[in-house]
Design an enzyme around this catalytic site. Structure first.
Site, mmCIF file in Angstrom:
data_model
loop_
_atom_site.group_PDB
_atom_site.id
_atom_site.type_symbol
_atom_site.label_atom_id
_atom_site.label_comp_id
_atom_site.label_asym_id
_atom_site.label_seq_id
_atom_site.Cartn_x
_atom_site.Cartn_y
_atom_site.Cartn_z
ATOM 1 C CE LYS A 53 -3.612 -2.524 2.296
ATOM 2 N NZ LYS A 53 -4.511 -2.696 3.300
ATOM 3 C CD GLN A 97 -3.668 -4.560 6.354
ATOM 4 O OE1 GLN A 97 -3.686 -3.653 5.734
ATOM 5 N NE2 GLN A 97 -4.015 -5.592 5.862
ATOM 6 C CG ASP A 120 -9.614 -0.435 5.025
ATOM 7 O OD1 ASP A 120 -9.275 -0.780 3.865
ATOM 8 O OD2 ASP A 120 -8.788 -0.637 6.064
HETATM 9 N N1 GUN Z 1 -6.937 -7.248 5.775
HETATM 10 C C1 GUN Z 1 -7.105 -7.985 4.840
HETATM 11 N N2 GUN Z 1 -7.942 -7.093 3.702
HETATM 12 C C2 GUN Z 1 -7.713 -5.711 4.501
HETATM 13 C C3 GUN Z 1 -8.377 -4.639 4.055
HETATM 14 O O1 GUN Z 1 -8.850 -4.482 2.818
HETATM 15 N N3 GUN Z 1 -7.998 -3.699 4.921
HETATM 16 C C4 GUN Z 1 -7.475 -3.624 6.062
HETATM 17 N N4 GUN Z 1 -7.326 -2.609 6.837
HETATM 18 N N5 GUN Z 1 -7.250 -4.815 6.558
HETATM 19 C C5 GUN Z 1 -7.461 -5.878 5.674
#
Ligand code: GUN
Length: 294
Positions: A53, A97, A120
């Site tokens: 990211k 995350q 998100d």
């Molecule tokens: N863990 C797995 N997929 C995601 C996501 O799209 N965002 C976040 N913050 N954590 C995750």
């Protein structure tokens, strides 16, 4: 043999468009979008995803800040960091995350993120808006899959889509978006999960199958109707001594045997994964444009 949906190429194209939008923002005297990410603990997969990211932000000209916290971080410390970021006018989007280390309450952490920085799309306010079909931040993986289907000109209207997996991050929002009214949706959706007896009964009738359960090679050839579209969300790390890292990523689909009978299929890696990241970038630029035009 199925057409392979090249998620990586589609994601690169969209990243190019986002980079041009950022240039336009700078020309108009705005600042670059700024994404903050919080990573708690030392889970290898989560560290990798956050790294991806960060890299994607740099590629399109975003600013990013990653807060890497010890796995013993307390709920109170985490909530206090989130409150500070919520109040920081120089930050447009915030993600935490997931999964969080044991002992931290995921839902109250998500609830603490300001809804207008929740890129998100996990906050209950934004989940509710999505459910109602109102404009909001869509969760990155389902949003990425909707874009993949659209970019690949796959007809969804009136099609039977079977989703396997009912997570809050993928399965549930996916069912919601595909069953919504409008272009690129209008599907009849079946949501299968771990308590569904005889999943094959449903998948064999499916025009589109979305496998999002996290069980390597779960979807086998005998479960797929010839000509179906197969989208693989699985990214399990399985041991592979031939790789430098010691593992490879394995999808939820038995790709080798399913690809010959499917009409379209996404590979792992290089299918859904890159689209998830690009969707996060799209949400972040949206948040930034909104914030800076207030
Ligand atoms: N863990 C797995 N997929 C995601 C996501 O799209 N965002 C976040 N913050 N954590 C995750």
């Amino acid at each position: 043999m199925a057409t392979i949906i090249d998620g990586k190429a589609i994601a690169e194209k969209i990243k190019g468009e986002i980079a041009r939008q950022v240039e336009q923002m700078l020309k108009r005297g705005m600042r670059a979008p700024h994404l903050a990410a919080i990573l708690v603990g030392d889970d290898g997969a989560s560290m990798t995803y956050v790294g991806h990211k960060e890299k994607a932000c740099a590629q399109v000209g975003f600013k990013s800040t990653v807060y890497r916290l010890d796995k013993h971080t307390t709920q109170k410390e985490l909530l206090s960091l989130i409150a500070g970021i919520n109040d920081d006018d120089s930050i447009d989007g915030l993600i935490v995350q997931l999964p969080l280390p044991e002992g931290l309450d995921e839902q109250s952490v998500i609830n603490a993120i300001s809804a207008d920085k929740d890129v998100d799309g996990f906050h209950p306010f934004n989940t509710g808006k999505m459910m109602l079909g109102l404009p909001t931040f869509l969760p990155a993986t389902p949003y990425g899959i909707m874009t993949l289907l659209k970019e690949s000109n796959i007809e969804t209207k009136g099609k039977h889509c079977v989703i396997i997996g009912r997570s809050n991050i993928v399965g549930k929002p996916m069912a919601n978006l595909l069953s919504a009214k409008g272009d690129g949706a209008d599907c009849t959706v079946t949501l299968c999960h771990s308590r569904t007896p005889d999943i094959s009964h449903f998948t064999l009738d499916a025009d589109i199958i979305i496998a999002a359960l996290g069980h390597p090679k779960f979807l086998t050839r005998d479960m797929v109707k010839p000509g179906a579209v197969v989208i693989d969300v699985g990214i399990t790390r399985v041991e592979d001594k031939s790789k430098k890292s010691g593992f490879r990523l394995q999808g939820d689909v038995d790709y080798e045997n399913v690809a010959p009978i499917a009409s379209y299929i996404t590979p792992v890696p290089g299918g859904v994964g890159p689209m998830t990241i690009v969707s996060l970038l799209k949400n972040t630029i949206t948040a930034s444009l909104k914030k800076q035009s207030l």
